[in-house]
Design an enzyme around this catalytic site. Sequence first.
Site, PDB file in Angstrom:
ATOM      1  CB  ILE A  48      -1.589  -0.783   9.600  1.00 42.60           C
ATOM      2  CG1 ILE A  48      -0.257  -1.019  10.455  1.00 42.60           C
ATOM      3  CG2 ILE A  48      -2.809  -0.687  10.721  1.00 42.60           C
ATOM      4  CD1 ILE A  48       0.201  -0.254  11.517  1.00 42.60           C
ATOM      5  CG  ASP A  49      -7.280  -3.269   5.962  1.00 41.27           C
ATOM      6  OD1 ASP A  49      -7.305  -2.406   4.915  1.00 41.27           O
ATOM      7  OD2 ASP A  49      -8.416  -3.976   6.144  1.00 41.27           O
ATOM      8  CB  THR A  75      -4.457   3.379   8.613  1.00 40.31           C
ATOM      9  OG1 THR A  75      -3.669   2.477   8.039  1.00 40.31           O
ATOM     10  CG2 THR A  75      -3.549   4.542   9.225  1.00 40.31           C
ATOM     11  CG  ASP A  90      -8.229  -2.035   0.590  1.00 40.91           C
ATOM     12  OD1 ASP A  90      -7.615  -1.700   1.750  1.00 40.91           O
ATOM     13  OD2 ASP A  90      -8.433  -1.345  -0.213  1.00 40.91           O
ATOM     14  CG  ASP A 128      -3.386  -2.598   3.950  1.00 39.20           C
ATOM     15  OD1 ASP A 128      -2.754  -1.924   4.644  1.00 39.20           O
ATOM     16  OD2 ASP A 128      -4.661  -2.431   3.772  1.00 39.20           O
ATOM     17  CD  GLU A 163      -2.845   1.268   2.298  1.00 28.66           C
ATOM     18  OE1 GLU A 163      -3.830   2.275   2.189  1.00 28.66           O
ATOM     19  OE2 GLU A 163      -2.877   0.451   3.016  1.00 28.66           O
TER      20      GLU A 163
END
Length: 258
Positions: free
Chosen positions: A82-83, A85, A208, A80, A64
């Site tokens: 940190i999905d 955020t 995602d 990702d 990302e």
Amino acid sequence: MLKTTLIDAVNAGADQLKHFFNGEFKISNKEGINNLVTEADHAAEKAIIGMIQKTFPDHFILSEETGSIPSQSEYKWIIDPIDGTVNFANGIPICCVSIGLEKKGQMILASVYNPIINEFYFAEKGKGAFLNEKKISVSNKTEVIKSCLVTGFPYTYLDMPNGPLDVFSKLIRKGVPVRRLGSAAIDLCWVAAGRFDGFYEHKLQAWDSAAGFLLVEEAGGKVTDFKGNYFSPHQPHIIATNGKIHDELLAIVNGAGF
């Protein structure tokens, strides 16, 4: 070695997520309002990519924050760091590390880890989906009206017919519970685990959904785009369900039904 590297990479990212969670860190804003990126995102991404490249330096990486690190390899890691955020930045424990691995365009391995609530999801193509090493499966609901759904809203989108707000309004006006957690990867994991019966979203990026969609499939569910075609994370639309409500939810999202 691929599986071991995936697990090591997810854990490396999760260590950074835990280190920064509810602490002090720098926050900046990407395109759009409240489209955040934090110091923790960058630290987690660096740890993940470092772990992958230590073993597979020639593999393609799509992440990302960094974007593409292209190569001619048949393997592509989709990350990702940190999905969720915004949740993370506000101390809300609905956030995770998400990594999927493609081989020749087919997702073969996936892991999503929320270390704050200690939920580690893993799937391998053809071998099932697991939560903390226990096999999971989708729910058995057969009607949308009796289902519990989850969705998300893009930061930027046109207010088009049958857009996110229209579909959401249609469902909740019929009394269908629709949740918005703020992490598509966790949404998909919770469909795989049978907590939600279906998930839809109008605009996602590959990172995602790459890991989560394989988890849903391996848990016995169905994932398509809005036309009902086999899902690819490299396009924006997703419907993921237990399979039993899929056609009905697909019709509703496309403006039919109810």
